[in-house]
Design a protein around this motif. Sequence first.
Motif, PDB file in Angstrom:
ATOM      1  N   ASP A   1       0.811  -1.273   0.187  1.00 19.84           N
ATOM      2  CA  ASP A   1       0.129   0.092  -0.125  1.00 19.84           C
ATOM      3  C   ASP A   1       0.916   1.267  -0.073  1.00 19.84           C
ATOM      4  O   ASP A   1       0.667   2.228  -0.775  1.00 19.84           O
ATOM      5  CB  ASP A   1      -0.788   0.134   1.144  1.00 19.84           C
ATOM      6  CG  ASP A   1      -1.759   1.106   1.204  1.00 19.84           C
ATOM      7  OD1 ASP A   1      -2.548   1.317   0.382  1.00 19.84           O
ATOM      8  OD2 ASP A   1      -1.599   2.061   2.240  1.00 19.84           O
ATOM      9  N   ALA A   2       1.994   1.433   0.956  1.00 19.46           N
ATOM     10  CA  ALA A   2       2.783   2.359   0.684  1.00 19.46           C
ATOM     11  C   ALA A   2       3.616   2.682  -0.460  1.00 19.46           C
ATOM     12  O   ALA A   2       3.616   3.670  -0.960  1.00 19.46           O
ATOM     13  CB  ALA A   2       3.904   2.104   1.976  1.00 19.46           C
ATOM     14  N   LYS A   3       3.955   1.506  -0.985  1.00 25.34           N
ATOM     15  CA  LYS A   3       4.610   1.628  -2.416  1.00 25.34           C
ATOM     16  C   LYS A   3       3.750   2.077  -3.442  1.00 25.34           C
ATOM     17  O   LYS A   3       4.065   2.885  -4.266  1.00 25.34           O
ATOM     18  CB  LYS A   3       5.240   0.236  -2.736  1.00 25.34           C
ATOM     19  CG  LYS A   3       5.786   0.156  -4.115  1.00 25.34           C
ATOM     20  CD  LYS A   3       7.060   1.055  -4.219  1.00 25.34           C
ATOM     21  CE  LYS A   3       8.403   0.338  -3.622  1.00 25.34           C
ATOM     22  NZ  LYS A   3       9.616   1.364  -3.757  1.00 25.34           N
ATOM     23  N   ASN A   4       2.422   1.800  -3.369  1.00 26.22           N
ATOM     24  CA  ASN A   4       1.559   1.902  -4.284  1.00 26.22           C
ATOM     25  C   ASN A   4       1.232   3.724  -4.157  1.00 26.22           C
ATOM     26  O   ASN A   4       1.083   4.289  -5.143  1.00 26.22           O
ATOM     27  CB  ASN A   4       0.227   1.292  -4.116  1.00 26.22           C
ATOM     28  CG  ASN A   4       0.341  -0.188  -4.580  1.00 26.22           C
ATOM     29  OD1 ASN A   4       1.193  -0.407  -5.490  1.00 26.22           O
ATOM     30  ND2 ASN A   4      -0.508  -0.882  -4.385  1.00 26.22           N
TER      31      ASN A   4
ATOM     32  N   ASP B   1       4.539   6.370  -0.812  1.00 20.77           N
ATOM     33  CA  ASP B   1       4.867   6.967   0.692  1.00 20.77           C
ATOM     34  C   ASP B   1       6.219   5.957   0.993  1.00 20.77           C
ATOM     35  O   ASP B   1       6.091   5.230   1.869  1.00 20.77           O
ATOM     36  CB  ASP B   1       3.864   6.670   1.715  1.00 20.77           C
ATOM     37  CG  ASP B   1       4.017   7.271   2.994  1.00 20.77           C
ATOM     38  OD1 ASP B   1       5.046   7.606   3.337  1.00 20.77           O
ATOM     39  OD2 ASP B   1       2.933   7.300   3.742  1.00 20.77           O
ATOM     40  N   GLU B   2       7.510   6.780   0.638  1.00 17.29           N
ATOM     41  CA  GLU B   2       8.422   6.052   0.923  1.00 17.29           C
ATOM     42  C   GLU B   2       8.991   5.965   2.555  1.00 17.29           C
ATOM     43  O   GLU B   2       9.541   5.428   3.254  1.00 17.29           O
ATOM     44  CB  GLU B   2       9.816   6.488   0.361  1.00 17.29           C
ATOM     45  CG  GLU B   2       9.497   6.409  -1.269  1.00 17.29           C
ATOM     46  CD  GLU B   2       9.520   4.846  -1.881  1.00 17.29           C
ATOM     47  OE1 GLU B   2      10.410   4.024  -0.897  1.00 17.29           O
ATOM     48  OE2 GLU B   2       8.841   4.513  -2.621  1.00 17.29           O
ATOM     49  N   THR B   3       8.350   7.231   3.043  1.00 21.45           N
ATOM     50  CA  THR B   3       8.505   7.267   4.687  1.00 21.45           C
ATOM     51  C   THR B   3       8.002   6.101   5.303  1.00 21.45           C
ATOM     52  O   THR B   3       8.615   5.652   6.204  1.00 21.45           O
ATOM     53  CB  THR B   3       8.181   8.668   5.209  1.00 21.45           C
ATOM     54  OG1 THR B   3       8.887   9.696   4.346  1.00 21.45           O
ATOM     55  CG2 THR B   3       8.489   8.651   6.731  1.00 21.45           C
ATOM     56  N   ALA B   4       6.820   5.914   5.041  1.00 19.95           N
ATOM     57  CA  ALA B   4       6.066   4.826   5.816  1.00 19.95           C
ATOM     58  C   ALA B   4       6.672   3.427   5.433  1.00 19.95           C
ATOM     59  O   ALA B   4       6.848   2.732   6.284  1.00 19.95           O
ATOM     60  CB  ALA B   4       4.687   4.635   5.176  1.00 19.95           C
ATOM     61  N   LEU B   5       7.282   3.359   4.148  1.00 23.68           N
ATOM     62  CA  LEU B   5       7.755   1.990   3.658  1.00 23.68           C
ATOM     63  C   LEU B   5       9.114   1.936   4.624  1.00 23.68           C
ATOM     64  O   LEU B   5       9.338   0.759   5.063  1.00 23.68           O
ATOM     65  CB  LEU B   5       8.139   2.088   2.118  1.00 23.68           C
ATOM     66  CG  LEU B   5       8.467   0.837   1.464  1.00 23.68           C
ATOM     67  CD1 LEU B   5       7.298  -0.245   1.781  1.00 23.68           C
ATOM     68  CD2 LEU B   5       8.743   1.221   0.038  1.00 23.68           C
TER      69      LEU B   5
END
Length: 391
Positions: free
Chosen positions: A346-349, A352-356
């Motif tokens: 979901d983060a990649k989609n 959101d690299e910070t969340a990843l």
Amino acid sequence: MLNGEKKLARPLRWAMVGGGRLSQVGYKHRSGALHDNTAFQLVAGAFDIDADRGRDFGVHLGLDADRCYADYRELFSRERQHEEGIEVVTIATPNGTHYEITKAALEAGLHVICEKPLFFTSQQAREVKALAAQKNRIVGVTYGYSGHPMLLQMRQMIASGEIGEVRMVDMRYTHGFSASDSADKFEAQKWRVDPAVAGPSFVLGDLSTHTFYISQLVLPELKLQSLLCDRQSFIASRAPLEDNAMVMMRYHGGAVGRMWTSSVDAGSMNAQQIRVIGSKASLQWCDWLPNELRYEVQNQPSQLLHHGMAYLDQAALAEDRLGALHTEGLTDAWANIYLRCALAIDAKNRGDETALANLIYPDIDAGLEGVRWVENCVRSADSGAIWVNYE
């Protein structure tokens, strides 16, 4: 605490390659992915090398027959044309097929969750890592018990200095279910002792990569410098693949470690354990008592920390599912792995690299390290059980 509430806007449309009626691991994947019924929705699959049997199995899982495909090529091709085609695929097939199926999945624009060991060589893993980056996709690896919340507790206690400077890491993953050659007659075992399908190892890849990843999970700053591996084929017909191995390790910074892995530990049901010894105290976790973390401070009484209790770190409590009164086990650990992979996808989609970056899950780098671990162990053993630099 996890209570089944959705963490994604909608479930990811999910398929499986392998994991059919005769599979040892297929149900574990489905139990993990569908545990909360909010992160994944199984909509398609190519479950079996026998197309008819695979289709029948898929229908009995509740899928439409026309989305139960003969093989992964048909699955990827036809799902790309589907209005609501799959977004992520699990690869639960024998080791020798992981590389080609993972590459094909990424080329088809899919996220991947794959069985371990990821591939035969670290070069293959690096190729796939580059392809995943190019396609902006996630590759996750299912290292079973690594999703248990007590391992996050172990990680936090080590990081906060509660055991002092890390000196030793003692690991094992053994069982006795291959103590005789009769085990090799079963379909689920035959390929595991065939080098053409299993790769360069048996128990090093099949068992110890799980525990090796746990060591990376709880000790992310500890890096291997060199190792010595001695491996045996006590059932001679399994040679050159081992059914038992002992590994000694040296880490950068002076810590040392050892790993015993075996499928001929007669009488053992399933013994996976990690003990980390520091200058002040030790921490020990094992899979036969997964809800407890043993904390032993020098010159003090031993403590047993229990899952779900308020005295634990928030990182462990956040992934607890049942509360302290009830036990958590392998299914819950798999569910956490799948949920973490879903959050990573979901983060990649969303870009959101910070969340990843803040997610702790077995990613492509963890898969690569598992392959490197096996490569270096085999290189040491096949060179006469000598010390080799970790490459």
